[in-house]
Write a protein that holds these residues in place. Structure first.
Motif, short mmCIF file in Angstrom:
data_model
loop_
_atom_site.label_atom_id
_atom_site.label_comp_id
_atom_site.label_asym_id
_atom_site.label_seq_id
_atom_site.Cartn_x
_atom_site.Cartn_y
_atom_site.Cartn_z
N ALA A 97 0.85 -1.20 0.00
CA ALA A 97 0.00 0.00 0.00
C ALA A 97 0.89 1.25 0.00
O ALA A 97 1.89 1.30 0.73
N ALA A 98 0.53 2.21 -0.82
CA ALA A 98 1.25 3.50 -0.87
C ALA A 98 0.37 4.50 -1.59
O ALA A 98 -0.68 4.14 -2.14
N GLY A 99 0.80 5.75 -1.57
CA GLY A 99 0.18 6.79 -2.38
C GLY A 99 -1.32 6.88 -2.20
O GLY A 99 -1.85 6.84 -1.09
N SER A 100 -2.02 6.98 -3.34
CA SER A 100 -3.46 7.26 -3.30
C SER A 100 -4.25 6.11 -2.65
O SER A 100 -5.26 6.35 -2.02
N MET A 101 -3.76 4.88 -2.81
CA MET A 101 -4.50 3.75 -2.20
C MET A 101 -4.41 3.79 -0.68
O MET A 101 -5.40 3.59 0.03
N ALA A 102 -3.20 4.06 -0.17
CA ALA A 102 -3.01 4.13 1.28
C ALA A 102 -3.90 5.23 1.86
O ALA A 102 -4.55 5.05 2.88
N PHE A 176 3.34 0.40 -9.57
CA PHE A 176 3.73 1.02 -10.86
C PHE A 176 2.50 1.16 -11.73
O PHE A 176 1.46 0.54 -11.50
N LYS A 177 2.67 2.00 -12.77
CA LYS A 177 1.58 2.28 -13.72
C LYS A 177 2.01 1.85 -15.12
O LYS A 177 3.14 2.13 -15.53
N LEU A 178 1.12 1.17 -15.82
CA LEU A 178 1.39 0.79 -17.22
C LEU A 178 0.31 1.35 -18.13
O LEU A 178 -0.82 1.58 -17.69
N CYS A 198 6.86 4.43 -11.30
CA CYS A 198 6.95 3.30 -10.36
C CYS A 198 7.32 3.84 -8.99
O CYS A 198 7.93 4.90 -8.88
N ARG A 199 6.97 3.09 -7.93
CA ARG A 199 7.55 3.38 -6.62
C ARG A 199 8.62 2.33 -6.35
O ARG A 199 8.33 1.12 -6.37
N PHE A 200 9.84 2.80 -6.13
CA PHE A 200 10.97 1.94 -5.84
C PHE A 200 11.47 2.27 -4.44
O PHE A 200 11.76 3.44 -4.15
N PHE A 214 10.15 13.99 -5.30
CA PHE A 214 9.70 15.27 -5.86
C PHE A 214 8.33 15.64 -5.31
O PHE A 214 8.13 16.77 -4.82
N ARG A 215 7.39 14.69 -5.35
CA ARG A 215 6.01 14.97 -4.90
C ARG A 215 6.01 15.50 -3.46
O ARG A 215 5.25 16.39 -3.12
N ARG A 216 6.86 14.90 -2.61
CA ARG A 216 6.81 15.20 -1.17
C ARG A 216 7.97 16.06 -0.70
O ARG A 216 8.25 16.13 0.50
N1 UDP Z 1 1.27 6.76 -11.44
C1 UDP Z 1 1.69 7.31 -12.64
N2 UDP Z 1 0.91 8.24 -13.27
C2 UDP Z 1 -0.28 8.65 -12.77
C3 UDP Z 1 -0.70 8.11 -11.53
C4 UDP Z 1 0.09 7.19 -10.89
O1 UDP Z 1 2.75 6.92 -13.16
O2 UDP Z 1 -0.95 9.49 -13.40
C5 UDP Z 1 2.09 5.75 -10.74
C6 UDP Z 1 2.74 6.30 -9.48
O3 UDP Z 1 4.04 6.78 -9.75
C7 UDP Z 1 2.80 5.08 -8.59
C8 UDP Z 1 1.59 4.25 -9.03
O4 UDP Z 1 1.25 4.70 -10.33
O5 UDP Z 1 3.97 4.32 -8.83
C9 UDP Z 1 0.41 4.39 -8.10
O6 UDP Z 1 0.10 5.75 -7.93
P1 UDP Z 1 -1.05 6.23 -6.95
O7 UDP Z 1 -2.36 5.73 -7.46
O8 UDP Z 1 -0.70 5.84 -5.58
O9 UDP Z 1 -1.14 7.79 -7.15
P2 UDP Z 1 -0.21 8.96 -6.65
O10 UDP Z 1 0.17 8.68 -5.25
O11 UDP Z 1 0.91 8.96 -7.63
O12 UDP Z 1 -1.11 10.14 -6.81
#
Ligand code: UDP
Length: 238
Positions: A97-102, A176-178, A198-200, A214-216
């Protein structure tokens, strides 16, 4: 091959036509954006590092039987890819869990999800890429259920390949996002795979080595992208 007129400029890349009808010329930029472009900046050498890191992952995936759009590097900032008809769905695969899901579910960052969680987002800057499900994808006719089944299978295979590869490099693949597209009816992996998408995390220290720096505003942003490149290839960019 010749680089012809610019077709499109996105947040992180410029896309040019080439003299070959089904190939595009991509130039990676140093511009960085986050939170749907509310935060803007520049990460020195990001374009070079992401171009080289993406190429490295796409070559690894091709060898492992995952068809993708990468054709060849042109120089350290540019690469040639197959022209895909992009499916406007972002596929997010999560291991921890990380980012928007967390945030959305009130989970601690780093919680092990047991087996991968796949999320879909509708690729729309105007709507800030909303979370959608299989029924929305069908109703909006973004892709067919059959196409989504293939996409999900490929995304989970990519997760297995990259997770196993990265753990040897002392990196945890958190999520990661694809993006996928169609090339002559075939579903092909496109876009990029880089510290932007990706989150590494360092396996031992759990230090973030990706765009979250960068985001934080965590500092050492360029150094972290460099560190990923160094761990993948053993090389440094000049
Ligand atoms: N991500 C991305 N582009 C987007 C949204 C997310 O590459 O427009 C990647 C982000 O870097 C992370 C993963 O997808 O590795 C999950 O991101 P999340 O949904 O947690 O959103 P965020 O926290 O980036 O807003």
């Amino acid at each position: 091959m010749q680089k012809l007129e610019k077709l499109y400029e996105g947040k992180a890349k410029k896309v040019y036509k080439t003299d070959q009808p089904d190939l595009l010329w991509i130039a990676y930029k140093d511009d960085a954006t986050a939170f749907n472009s509310l935060k803007k900046g520049n990460i020195a050498n990001k374009g070079v590092l992401n171009n080289l890191i993406s190429a490295h992952f796409f070559e690894l995936l091709a060898v492992s039987g995952v068809p993708n759009h990468f054709v060849k590097l042109v120089n350290e900032r540019e690469q040639i890819v197959k022209d895909l008809e992009i499916i406007p769905v972002e596929i997010i695969v999560r291991n921890l869990a990380a980012g928007s899901m967390a945030k959305r579910l009130g989970l601690a960052e780093g919680l092990d999800l047991g087996s991968p969680v796949v999320d879909y987002c509708y690729k729309s800057d105007q709507l800030s890429d909303p979370l959608i499900n299989d029924d929305h994808i069908r109703a909006l006719k973004l892709a067919t259920p059959g196409q989504m089944q293939v996409i999900r299978e490929i995304a989970l295979k990519v997760n297995q390949i990259l997770t196993a590869y990265l753990i040897e490099k002392n990196i945890i693949l958190v999520d990661f996002k694809l993006e996928f597209g169609l090339h002559k009816e075939e579903i092909i992996l496109g876009d990029e795979i880089s510290p932007d998408t990706c989150r590494f995390w360092d396996s031992q220290t759990k230090e973030k080595l990706d765009k979250d720096r960068f985001r934080r505003d965590l500092g050492r942003v360029e150094e972290s992208y460099q560190e990923v490149y160094r761990r993948l290839t053993g090389k440094e960019i000049q």
